[in-house]
Design an enzyme around this catalytic site. Structure first.
Site, PDB file in Angstrom:
ATOM      1  N   ARG A  55     -18.493  -8.619   9.483  1.00 17.28           N
ATOM      2  CA  ARG A  55     -17.074  -8.338   9.716  1.00 17.28           C
ATOM      3  C   ARG A  55     -16.881  -7.254  10.782  1.00 17.28           C
ATOM      4  NH1 ARG A  55     -12.621  -6.460   5.143  1.00 17.28           N
ATOM      5  NH2 ARG A  55     -11.143  -5.611   6.646  1.00 17.28           N
TER       6      ARG A  55
ATOM      7  N   HIS B  50     -16.256   0.478   1.592  1.00 21.16           N
ATOM      8  CA  HIS B  50     -15.537  -0.649   0.977  1.00 21.16           C
ATOM      9  C   HIS B  50     -16.111  -1.045  -0.383  1.00 21.16           C
ATOM     10  CE1 HIS B  50     -12.475  -3.623   1.098  1.00 21.16           C
ATOM     11  NE2 HIS B  50     -12.311  -3.564   2.407  1.00 21.16           N
TER      12      HIS B  50
ATOM     13  N   GLU C  54      -4.519   4.233   1.167  1.00 18.66           N
ATOM     14  CA  GLU C  54      -4.995   3.039   0.464  1.00 18.66           C
ATOM     15  C   GLU C  54      -6.433   3.201  -0.035  1.00 18.66           C
ATOM     16  OE1 GLU C  54      -4.812  -0.476   2.869  1.00 18.66           O
ATOM     17  OE2 GLU C  54      -5.797  -1.722   1.365  1.00 18.66           O
TER      18      GLU C  54
ATOM     19  N   ARG D 284      -1.863  -6.605  17.209  1.00 13.46           N
ATOM     20  CA  ARG D 284      -2.935  -5.966  16.428  1.00 13.46           C
ATOM     21  C   ARG D 284      -4.284  -6.653  16.617  1.00 13.46           C
ATOM     22  NH1 ARG D 284      -2.273  -5.594  10.731  1.00 13.46           N
ATOM     23  NH2 ARG D 284      -2.794  -3.408  10.521  1.00 13.46           N
TER      24      ARG D 284
ATOM     25  N   LYS E 182       1.021  -8.990  13.710  1.00 19.17           N
ATOM     26  CA  LYS E 182      -0.248  -9.285  13.066  1.00 19.17           C
ATOM     27  C   LYS E 182      -0.377 -10.807  13.076  1.00 19.17           C
ATOM     28  CE  LYS E 182      -2.510  -8.936   8.498  1.00 19.17           C
ATOM     29  NZ  LYS E 182      -2.494  -8.275   7.179  1.00 19.17           N
TER      30      LYS E 182
ATOM     31  N   ASN F  86       2.676  -7.836   7.545  1.00 17.39           N
ATOM     32  CA  ASN F  86       2.719  -9.160   6.904  1.00 17.39           C
ATOM     33  C   ASN F  86       4.206  -9.521   6.870  1.00 17.39           C
ATOM     34  OD1 ASN F  86      -0.085  -9.250   6.424  1.00 17.39           O
ATOM     35  ND2 ASN F  86       0.192  -7.849   4.703  1.00 17.39           N
TER      36      ASN F  86
ATOM     37  N   GLU G 185      -5.808 -12.359   7.925  1.00 15.54           N
ATOM     38  CA  GLU G 185      -5.488 -12.406   6.496  1.00 15.54           C
ATOM     39  C   GLU G 185      -4.378 -13.407   6.194  1.00 15.54           C
ATOM     40  OE1 GLU G 185      -4.771  -8.214   5.581  1.00 15.54           O
ATOM     41  OE2 GLU G 185      -6.889  -7.982   5.079  1.00 15.54           O
TER      42      GLU G 185
ATOM     43  N   ARG H 208       0.833  -1.216   0.000  1.00  8.38           N
ATOM     44  CA  ARG H 208       0.000   0.000   0.000  1.00  8.38           C
ATOM     45  C   ARG H 208       0.864   1.261   0.000  1.00  8.38           C
ATOM     46  NH1 ARG H 208      -3.804  -3.163  -1.805  1.00  8.38           N
ATOM     47  NH2 ARG H 208      -4.430  -4.735  -0.310  1.00  8.38           N
TER      48      ARG H 208
ATOM     49  N   ASP I  37     -11.864  -1.199   8.059  1.00  7.98           N
ATOM     50  CA  ASP I  37     -10.509  -1.119   7.515  1.00  7.98           C
ATOM     51  C   ASP I  37     -10.178   0.221   6.876  1.00  7.98           C
ATOM     52  OD1 ASP I  37      -8.007  -1.772   6.730  1.00  7.98           O
ATOM     53  OD2 ASP I  37      -8.578  -3.268   5.239  1.00  7.98           O
TER      54      ASP I  37
HETATM   55  C1  BDP Z   1      -5.585  -3.802   4.702  1.00  8.37           C
HETATM   56  C2  BDP Z   1      -4.592  -3.816   3.576  1.00  8.37           C
HETATM   57  C3  BDP Z   1      -3.600  -4.928   3.687  1.00  8.37           C
HETATM   58  C4  BDP Z   1      -2.977  -4.924   5.067  1.00  8.37           C
HETATM   59  C5  BDP Z   1      -4.083  -5.014   6.101  1.00  8.37           C
HETATM   60  C6  BDP Z   1      -3.555  -4.917   7.523  1.00  8.37           C
HETATM   61  O1  BDP Z   1      -5.305  -3.928   2.368  1.00  8.37           O
HETATM   62  O2  BDP Z   1      -2.627  -4.738   2.690  1.00  8.37           O
HETATM   63  O3  BDP Z   1      -2.091  -5.969   5.204  1.00  8.37           O
HETATM   64  O4  BDP Z   1      -4.961  -3.949   5.937  1.00  8.37           O
HETATM   65  O5  BDP Z   1      -3.749  -3.868   8.111  1.00  8.37           O
HETATM   66  O6  BDP Z   1      -6.194  -2.550   4.681  1.00  8.37           O
HETATM   67  O7  BDP Z   1      -2.982  -5.860   8.032  1.00  8.37           O
END
Ligand code: BDP
Length: 704
Positions: free
Chosen positions: A340, A525, A397, A329, A292, A215, A296, A173, A369
């Site tokens: 969600r 979103h 983003e 987080r 994190k 990540n 995801e 991002r 988000d």
């Molecule tokens: C989302 C993003 C993603 C991030 C995620 C996060 O699209 O790329 O990894 O948040 O905060 O908004 O972990």
């Protein structure tokens, strides 16, 4: 004589030179106001600096630079206790002043025997550095410094940039080029940018940086990479900045060749203890980790049927002997919940009070988000026994990415000012975050960084303002968006009120403008899948419902919006009753949150008297109109700033206009297939068909 003349000419005309934005808000341009110039010169003619640390050297260099640039004078530096006047930094007799803490400072000025004198005091050299940057800011923004009586301390302890930077230099991002961390050449090659980065952060009080992406890649925990991290930590230390890393939860498997990463397993715990000891041997003041987990696709304690608290506490125990902290987080969501919105609360609320003292729970400002507008995350009102820190996203983003002018301070303030009512009226998110509501001494605000290796750091010249706003707000959470914008414009462009006022207006309107042309009335979103660039409200092809825009707007023949009342998913029940009352009645719910909480009929009567459909048309059009007015306004300011930045912003605003029209047309044409209502005649008609917009394919948007 000729040289002197040349110096004067250069001094006078340097403000008109082309600028590339690299200097951010630290441009130190000649002071134009004659009275101020005389006053500043008298105060800064002689500078007495007590102490010889690296930080004191930085102070000296900064003052030299500021003085030369702004005042056209080289100060005389002294470090004696003899009769002094001018600027006095530090004090020969150091007395602890509890009012200042470890980072605060005081500035006092006046005249003694007709001589200008100004003192900066602090308990630490870092406090002095912050004081010096404050003084420079006063001069850059054209304020009097002759009678100062200031005590200033930061409201938030950890003032953080979270870099989503990968080891291969891509930035998740990121819209401003590649990562500024040149891992390949570190630790032997030190890019000058690292120093300028530290300087810029110190100037706005940012004291923590998480170098790597949430990540996470475990490789950063290997010896060669830790040596690179150490090089950065050593550079940043004299600027008061601590370094943090992201920890990949499965690192014991990936690096340690263990069979498990179960946080309750002895061998796993030992592995982390040894690894963390290794980190601290290299970097004694290492800050700790941001994690994190089970989000995801990231590994985490739930892979072993353990809780987030088990995972966080294992790491917290390992960093505790070194005074490190864990920022865990709360950004989690999976397909199991019916909404969600509710998920983070459902997972974390039961863990309140179960975390070690050195764990902070890092919560995004809203429940979904980083959308253009979200209500505050219900977690802020729900975890009185856990220090919660705020996560904002500076990188845009979902806010127009690299091409839209959006000043985010109003978004930050809106969330911080929101009342959770968790301990009665006045239990604002600010008080939760600064620790005052629930008595925590640890507090933090993080901004997901918008910095890259573009020459001007953040790509869009105005994106710098969001980095600036984060630092300034963390220091003084009560500053208004207007104050922050005012300071930033003056330092970044010009002190001329004919420039400052209209540009401030643009900045203060910019976030609402974006909401209007992207996601008005509580839509959320509806961006393109994956890269999130451009509109895709029709998106409905991904496997999980909550990955698809249609999940978020739920448009159908009967209306539009997500019913989160007791008739729907009842997500509202996660808030205090007073907050529920604000939102639960469809007729009283503020327009800007309507579709967050209600599925409203197309002819629902809005507060304006218009139907929902007409109001939607109105908002989308007013968003576009505002961008048009920004362009007109900006183009009328030609004479005040350098051509380079003027042209750059003008081009970007024109892209923004094109994209605002794209958003408006695509969304209205699509939603019209449900409302079956005409776009009222006073508004522009889309000049393309819905199919045209649905066929737009953006394959290579950045940051993805
Ligand atoms: C989302 C993003 C993603 C991030 C995620 C996060 O699209 O790329 O990894 O948040 O905060 O908004 O972990």
């Amino acid at each position: 004589m000729r040289i002197l003349l040349l110096a004067i000419i250069t001094f006078v005309f340097s403000s008109l030179k082309a600028e590339d934005g690299y200097e951010l808000w630290l441009r130190y341009k000649p002071v134009e106001n004659k009275n101020l110039l005389t006053s500043y010169r008298s105060f800064l003619k002689e500078i007495n600096i007590y102490g010889k640390s690296e930080t004191m050297q930085i102070i000296k260099d900064e003052l030299k630079k500021a003085s030369l640039g702004m005042l056209g004078q080289t100060p005389v530096f002294k470090s004696t206790t003899q009769k002094t006047f001018g600027l006095i930094i530090g004090s020969p007799k150091k007395t602890e002043n509890s009012n200042f803490g470890q980072e605060g400072f005081a500035i006092n000025s006046g005249t003694i025997d007709g001589k200008a004198i100004i003192y900066i005091y602090a308990n630490t050299d870092i406090g002095l550095l912050y004081g010096v940057f404050h003084l420079i800011r006063l001069m850059q923004t054209g304020q009097q410094i002759a009678m100062l009586n200031i005590i200033s301390t930061p409201k938030i302890k950890l003032r953080i940039l979270d870099h989503w930077d990968n080891l291969n230099r891509t930035v998740e991002r990121g819209y401003a080029g590649f990562s500024i961390w040149d891992w390949h050449k570190l630790p032997d090659y030190i890019d000058k940018r690292y120093i300028d980065y530290a300087r810029a952060n110190a100037s706005i009080g940012i004291n923590s940086t998480v170098l790597t992406n949430v990540n996470a890649n475990a490789v950063v925990l290997t010896k060669p990479y830790l040596e690179k991290v150490k090089a950065l930590a050593d550079l940043f230390r004299p600027y008061g900045i601590k370094v943090y890393l992201t920890a990949r939860f499965s690192a014991p498997i990936e690096l340690g060749k263990l069979k498990t990463a179960d946080p309750l397993n002895d061998t796993v715990q030992l592995w982390w203890k040894q690894k963390i000891k290794e980190v601290y041997e290299l970097i004694p003041d290492f800050g700790g980790f941001l994690v994190k987990a089970n989000s995801e696709g990231q590994p985490g304690p739930q892979d072993y049927n353990r809780t987030h608290a088990d995972g966080a506490n294992m790491l917290a125990d390992a960093v505790a002997p070194f005074n490190g902290i864990i920022m865990w987080r709360a950004f989690v969501y999976s397909s199991s919940s019916n909404d969600r919105f509710k998920q983070a609360y459902e997972e974390f609320k039961p863990l309140d009070g179960k975390f070690r003292k050195n764990v902070l729970l890092q919560v995004k400002n809203g429940p979904i988000d980083f959308q253009p507008r979200e209500p505050f995350s219900p977690l802020f009102g729900a975890m009185p026994q856990t220090p919660l820190m705020m996560e904002f996203q500076l990188t845009q983003e979902y806010l127009g990415q690299g091409t839209h002018l959006v000043f985010e301070a109003p978004l930050f303030k809106e969330v911080l000012n929101a009342d959770t009512y968790s301990k009665g009226k006045g239990s604002t998110v600010t008080k939760v975050i600064d620790g005052s509501l629930n008595n925590f001494s640890l507090s933090g605000i993080a901004g997901v960084s918008n910095i890259g290796n573009d020459i001007n750091w953040c790509s869009h010249p105005f994106a710098q303002a969001n980095w600036y706003a984060l630092g300034r707000l963390c220091w003084d959470i009560n500053l208004s968006s207007a104050q922050i914008a005012d300071e930033w414009i003056r330092q970044t462009f010009s002190n001329d009120p004919s420039f400052v006022e209209p540009v401030k207006k643009i900045m203060l309107q910019s976030r609402e403008t974006l909401v209007n042309y992207m996601t008005p009335l509580g839509l959320t979103h509806i961006m393109y899948n994956g890269h999130h660039y451009g509109p895709m409200p029709w998106g409905n092809t991904l496997n999980r419902p909550d990955w698809n825009p249609v999940y978020y707007h739920k448009a159908d023949a009967s209306g539009i919006g997500f019913d989160r009342t007791s008739n729907g998913t009842n997500a509202l029940a996660q808030y205090a009753v007073e907050v529920q009352n604000e939102f639960s009645d469809i007729n009283k719910c503020p327009d800007e949150f309507l579709l967050w909480f209600h599925h409203a009929s197309w002819d629902h009567k809005m507060h304006s008297g218009r139907t929902l459909w007409d109001e939607l048309c109105n908002k989308y059009n007013s968003g576009v109109d505002s961008v048009r007015s920004f362009i007109k306004q900006w183009d009328s300011l030609k004479k005040y700033i350098d051509e380079d930045r003027l042209t750059q912003v003008d081009q970007l605003l024109n892209i923004q206009l094109k994209e605002a029209i794209w958003w408006r047309n695509a969304c209205l044409l699509y939603f019209q297939t449900f409302s079956k209502m005409p776009i009222p005649t006073q508004y522009e008609k889309p000049d393309k068909t819905l199919e045209y917009y649905q066929n737009i394919r953006i394959l290579y948007a950045p940051g993805n």
